[in-house]
Design a protein around this motif. Structure first.
Motif, PDB file in Angstrom:
ATOM      1  N   LEU A   1       0.836  -1.201   0.000  1.00  0.00           N
ATOM      2  CA  LEU A   1       0.000   0.000   0.000  1.00  0.00           C
ATOM      3  C   LEU A   1       0.875   1.256   0.000  1.00  0.00           C
ATOM      4  O   LEU A   1       0.585   2.228  -0.697  1.00  0.00           O
ATOM      5  N   GLY A   2       1.954   1.209   0.752  1.00  0.00           N
ATOM      6  CA  GLY A   2       2.904   2.326   0.770  1.00  0.00           C
ATOM      7  C   GLY A   2       3.520   2.574  -0.597  1.00  0.00           C
ATOM      8  O   GLY A   2       3.689   3.721  -1.022  1.00  0.00           O
ATOM      9  N   ILE A   3       3.856   1.499  -1.306  1.00  0.00           N
ATOM     10  CA  ILE A   3       4.414   1.619  -2.659  1.00  0.00           C
ATOM     11  C   ILE A   3       3.400   2.278  -3.588  1.00  0.00           C
ATOM     12  O   ILE A   3       3.735   3.189  -4.353  1.00  0.00           O
ATOM     13  N   LEU A   4       2.149   1.843  -3.513  1.00  0.00           N
ATOM     14  CA  LEU A   4       1.094   2.423  -4.347  1.00  0.00           C
ATOM     15  C   LEU A   4       0.920   3.916  -4.058  1.00  0.00           C
ATOM     16  O   LEU A   4       0.861   4.739  -4.982  1.00  0.00           O
ATOM     17  N   ILE A   5       0.871   4.283  -2.796  1.00  0.00           N
ATOM     18  CA  ILE A   5       0.692   5.685  -2.419  1.00  0.00           C
ATOM     19  C   ILE A   5       1.895   6.518  -2.864  1.00  0.00           C
ATOM     20  O   ILE A   5       1.742   7.642  -3.337  1.00  0.00           O
ATOM     21  N   CYS A   6       3.082   5.953  -2.740  1.00  0.00           N
ATOM     22  CA  CYS A   6       4.297   6.644  -3.186  1.00  0.00           C
ATOM     23  C   CYS A   6       4.236   6.938  -4.684  1.00  0.00           C
ATOM     24  O   CYS A   6       4.534   8.055  -5.124  1.00  0.00           O
ATOM     25  N   MET A   7       3.809   5.958  -5.464  1.00  0.00           N
ATOM     26  CA  MET A   7       3.722   6.155  -6.914  1.00  0.00           C
ATOM     27  C   MET A   7       2.652   7.188  -7.266  1.00  0.00           C
ATOM     28  O   MET A   7       2.842   8.003  -8.170  1.00  0.00           O
ATOM     29  N   ILE A   8       1.535   7.168  -6.556  1.00  0.00           N
ATOM     30  CA  ILE A   8       0.487   8.168  -6.794  1.00  0.00           C
ATOM     31  C   ILE A   8       1.010   9.563  -6.458  1.00  0.00           C
ATOM     32  O   ILE A   8       0.780  10.524  -7.186  1.00  0.00           O
ATOM     33  N   MET A   9       1.753   9.671  -5.348  1.00  0.00           N
ATOM     34  CA  MET A   9       2.316  10.964  -4.954  1.00  0.00           C
ATOM     35  C   MET A   9       3.281  11.498  -6.022  1.00  0.00           C
ATOM     36  O   MET A   9       3.222  12.663  -6.388  1.00  0.00           O
ATOM     37  N   PHE A  10       4.153  10.624  -6.518  1.00  0.00           N
ATOM     38  CA  PHE A  10       5.109  11.064  -7.526  1.00  0.00           C
ATOM     39  C   PHE A  10       4.415  11.541  -8.796  1.00  0.00           C
ATOM     40  O   PHE A  10       4.857  12.482  -9.438  1.00  0.00           O
ATOM     41  N   ALA A  11       3.339  10.889  -9.173  1.00  0.00           N
ATOM     42  CA  ALA A  11       2.656  11.205 -10.431  1.00  0.00           C
ATOM     43  C   ALA A  11       1.559  12.255 -10.275  1.00  0.00           C
ATOM     44  O   ALA A  11       1.045  12.745 -11.278  1.00  0.00           O
ATOM     45  N   SER A  12       1.205  12.635  -9.065  1.00  0.00           N
ATOM     46  CA  SER A  12       0.061  13.532  -8.862  1.00  0.00           C
ATOM     47  C   SER A  12       0.145  14.853  -9.623  1.00  0.00           C
ATOM     48  O   SER A  12      -0.870  15.298 -10.161  1.00  0.00           O
ATOM     49  N   PRO A  13       1.307  15.495  -9.727  1.00  0.00           N
ATOM     50  CA  PRO A  13       1.329  16.733 -10.519  1.00  0.00           C
ATOM     51  C   PRO A  13       1.017  16.514 -12.000  1.00  0.00           C
ATOM     52  O   PRO A  13       0.648  17.443 -12.706  1.00  0.00           O
ATOM     53  N   LEU A  14       1.132  15.271 -12.491  1.00  0.00           N
ATOM     54  CA  LEU A  14       0.803  14.995 -13.885  1.00  0.00           C
ATOM     55  C   LEU A  14      -0.700  15.081 -14.147  1.00  0.00           C
ATOM     56  O   LEU A  14      -1.119  15.097 -15.297  1.00  0.00           O
ATOM     57  N   SER A  15      -1.498  15.154 -13.081  1.00  0.00           N
ATOM     58  CA  SER A  15      -2.944  15.258 -13.265  1.00  0.00           C
ATOM     59  C   SER A  15      -3.317  16.553 -13.989  1.00  0.00           C
ATOM     60  O   SER A  15      -4.387  16.649 -14.577  1.00  0.00           O
ATOM     61  N   THR A  16      -2.421  17.517 -13.983  1.00  0.00           N
ATOM     62  CA  THR A  16      -2.690  18.778 -14.680  1.00  0.00           C
ATOM     63  C   THR A  16      -2.062  18.821 -16.074  1.00  0.00           C
ATOM     64  O   THR A  16      -2.100  19.851 -16.742  1.00  0.00           O
ATOM     65  N   MET A  17      -1.511  17.689 -16.528  1.00  0.00           N
ATOM     66  CA  MET A  17      -0.793  17.663 -17.809  1.00  0.00           C
ATOM     67  C   MET A  17      -1.649  18.182 -18.968  1.00  0.00           C
ATOM     68  O   MET A  17      -1.171  18.976 -19.780  1.00  0.00           O
ATOM     69  N   LYS A  18      -2.900  17.752 -19.033  1.00  0.00           N
ATOM     70  CA  LYS A  18      -3.772  18.182 -20.125  1.00  0.00           C
ATOM     71  C   LYS A  18      -3.948  19.700 -20.108  1.00  0.00           C
ATOM     72  O   LYS A  18      -3.844  20.365 -21.144  1.00  0.00           O
TER      73      LYS A  18
END
Length: 154
Positions: free
Chosen positions: A67-84
């Motif tokens: 679960l920690g690995i999943l949350i870490c990956m979401i955190m790293f990618a979260s700024p990409l949510s504004t890519m569009k």
């Protein structure tokens, strides 16, 4: 292992408390309200405590680690949510440069340790994914910078 995570917990708690103190009640730039973030945190902590106290130690450690690995990956990618929006407005103003640089440095270091020293997939894979996400953010920041954004048609 406990000391670095304790420091991270303290700093994360300080950040969250500071965030709660300064965020406006109806902040439109959040995915949800500040109280929804708080409620989510409380539910998450309760869930982790439930897992830790009801599963066997080995199973709980494995589950919480993944679960920690999943949350870490979401955190790293979260700024990409504004890519569009970044591409459409030709402004990378919504990508936080200090956070992105910190993520890239962190991911490079943990990827090297994970591959060369530990040979641990659970260490190097999320950090290589985080490095890819951070690199994409740096590319967008380099291409578009903090230009005044073009308004999207309503």
């Amino acid at each position: 292992m406990m000391a670095p995570n304790s420091v991270g917990l303290l700093l994360g708690s300080y950040y969250f408390t500071t965030f709660r103190r300064h965020v406006s009640i109806g902040a439109a730039n959040l995915p949800g309200t500040a109280s929804q973030h708080w409620n989510g945190l409380v539910i998450f902590i309760a869930f982790i405590l439930l897992v830790a106290t009801t599963l066997t130690k080995d199973l709980a450690v494995e589950f919480i680690g993944e679960l920690g690995i999943l949350i870490c990956m979401i955190m790293f990618a979260s700024p990409l949510s504004t890519m569009k929006v970044v591409i459409e407005t030709k402004s990378a103003d919504s990508i936080p440069l200090p956070f992105t640089i910190a993520c890239v440095i962190n991911c490079v270091l943990w990827s090297v340790v994970g591959v060369l020293d530990m040979n641990d997939f659970n260490i190097y894979f999320p950090n290589l994914a985080g490095l890819a996400a951070g690199s994409a953010q740096l590319v967008l920041k380099g291409l578009y910078g903090n230009r005044k954004s073009r308004q999207l048609p309503v």
